[in-house]
Design an enzyme around this catalytic site. Structure first.
Site, PDB file in Angstrom:
ATOM      1  CG  ASP A 106     -26.659  44.292 -35.334  1.00  0.00           C
ATOM      2  OD1 ASP A 106     -27.311  45.344 -35.480  1.00  0.00           O
ATOM      3  OD2 ASP A 106     -26.916  43.218 -35.906  1.00  0.00           O
TER       4      ASP A 106
HETATM    5  N1  URA Z   1     -27.353  43.467 -40.711  1.00  0.00           N
HETATM    6  C1  URA Z   1     -27.438  43.015 -39.447  1.00  0.00           C
HETATM    7  O1  URA Z   1     -28.297  42.202 -39.131  1.00  0.00           O
HETATM    8  N2  URA Z   1     -26.570  43.477 -38.548  1.00  0.00           N
HETATM    9  C2  URA Z   1     -25.583  44.336 -38.851  1.00  0.00           C
HETATM   10  O2  URA Z   1     -24.809  44.714 -37.970  1.00  0.00           O
HETATM   11  C3  URA Z   1     -25.504  44.811 -40.171  1.00  0.00           C
HETATM   12  C4  URA Z   1     -26.400  44.346 -41.090  1.00  0.00           C
END
Ligand code: URA
Length: 249
Positions: A106
């Site tokens: 993310d």
């Molecule tokens: N899980 C998440 O919620 N976000 C990420 O960036 C990676 C794994």
């Protein structure tokens, strides 16, 4: 790698003499990246471009793999009209290689992200069937406990009803943990911890298989991976199951 002329590139591979190649190329039988090219003097980057003659592949780009320590605030994409992408962190000569991210972090997640131009490899890393474990460090709002550990082990059901594969939760401090998953659903780790009433405050990708983030890179730092690093990704998975599709490099 320096660019070379298309006719020289083909001559070096024994496709024909420079004289013969001029005619072959002019007739439109040679394609670069799937597009017919009729200019013998067309400059080519053999590391990044794919050449074919009469539809038969003559050379494919070299497959390359990079580790990136993704900083916060950057999106996991190859291009974006508004946001800075993980590829924008690389110098232009690497951006030309057709790299793309393996999986997704993310915008507000930092840490280990692999970039490659090898689609088959990316698929194998991401597929839950390969059971490649991805490990994340998380700080949460709240206190984690053994009930959370059990719930992760059994396979969580997220708030929207999505069922997750069994995962590992390792408690570090009351508000910090390591989460190990073998799948990559959208916002998976955040949603898993939220389903236990412990929203994520901070998330960092730590390892993929047994390939660990090189903390020496620093935010935005990157390095090329070699064959040894890649083999480690597909070693028998640390959750105790042998991968159903063991991969040999
Ligand atoms: N899980 C998440 O919620 N976000 C990420 O960036 C990676 C794994």
């Amino acid at each position: 790698m320096p660019k070379i002329r298309l006719d020289k590139f083909l001559a070096d591979r024994g496709v024909g003499s420079r004289r013969e190649l001029k005619d072959i190329i002019r007739s439109g039988r040679v394609s670069v990246n799937g597009v017919p090219v009729r200019e013998a003097e067309r400059k080519l980057d053999p590391e990044a471009e794919q050449v074919s003659l009469d539809g038969e592949l003559i050379s494919a780009p070299r497959l390359r793999y990079w580790m990136l320590d993704k900083p916060l605030g950057v999106v996991t994409a190859t291009e974006d009209a508004r946001e800075k992408t993980v590829l924008d962190l690389l110098p232009p000569e690497l951006r030309r290689l057709g790299l793309f991210p393996v999986g997704r972090l993310d915008k507000d997640t930092s840490g280990l992200l692999i970039l490659t131009n090898d689609g088959e490899f990316a698929h194998r890393v991401i597929s839950p069937k390969s059971a490649v474990e991805k490990c994340y460090y998380a700080k949460v709002d709240g206190e984690l406990n053994e009930e959370d550990v059990d719930a992760f082990r059994e396979g969580l059901v997220l708030r929207d009803g999505t069922r997750c594969l069994p995962a590992k939760l390792e408690l570090l401090e009351p508000g910090a943990c390591l989460v190990r998953v073998t799948e990559g659903k959208y916002h998976q780790v955040r949603r898993m911890l939220a389903s236990r009433g412990k929203p994520v405050l901070e998330l960092r990708g730590m390892s993929v298989g047994t390939l660990e983030l090189d903390e020496g890179l620093g935010p935005g730092g990157w390095k090329e991976l070699d064959e040894k690093d890649l083999c480690r990704l597909f070693s028998p998975d640390p959750m105790g199951n042998m991968s159903k599709n063991p991969t040999v490099f």
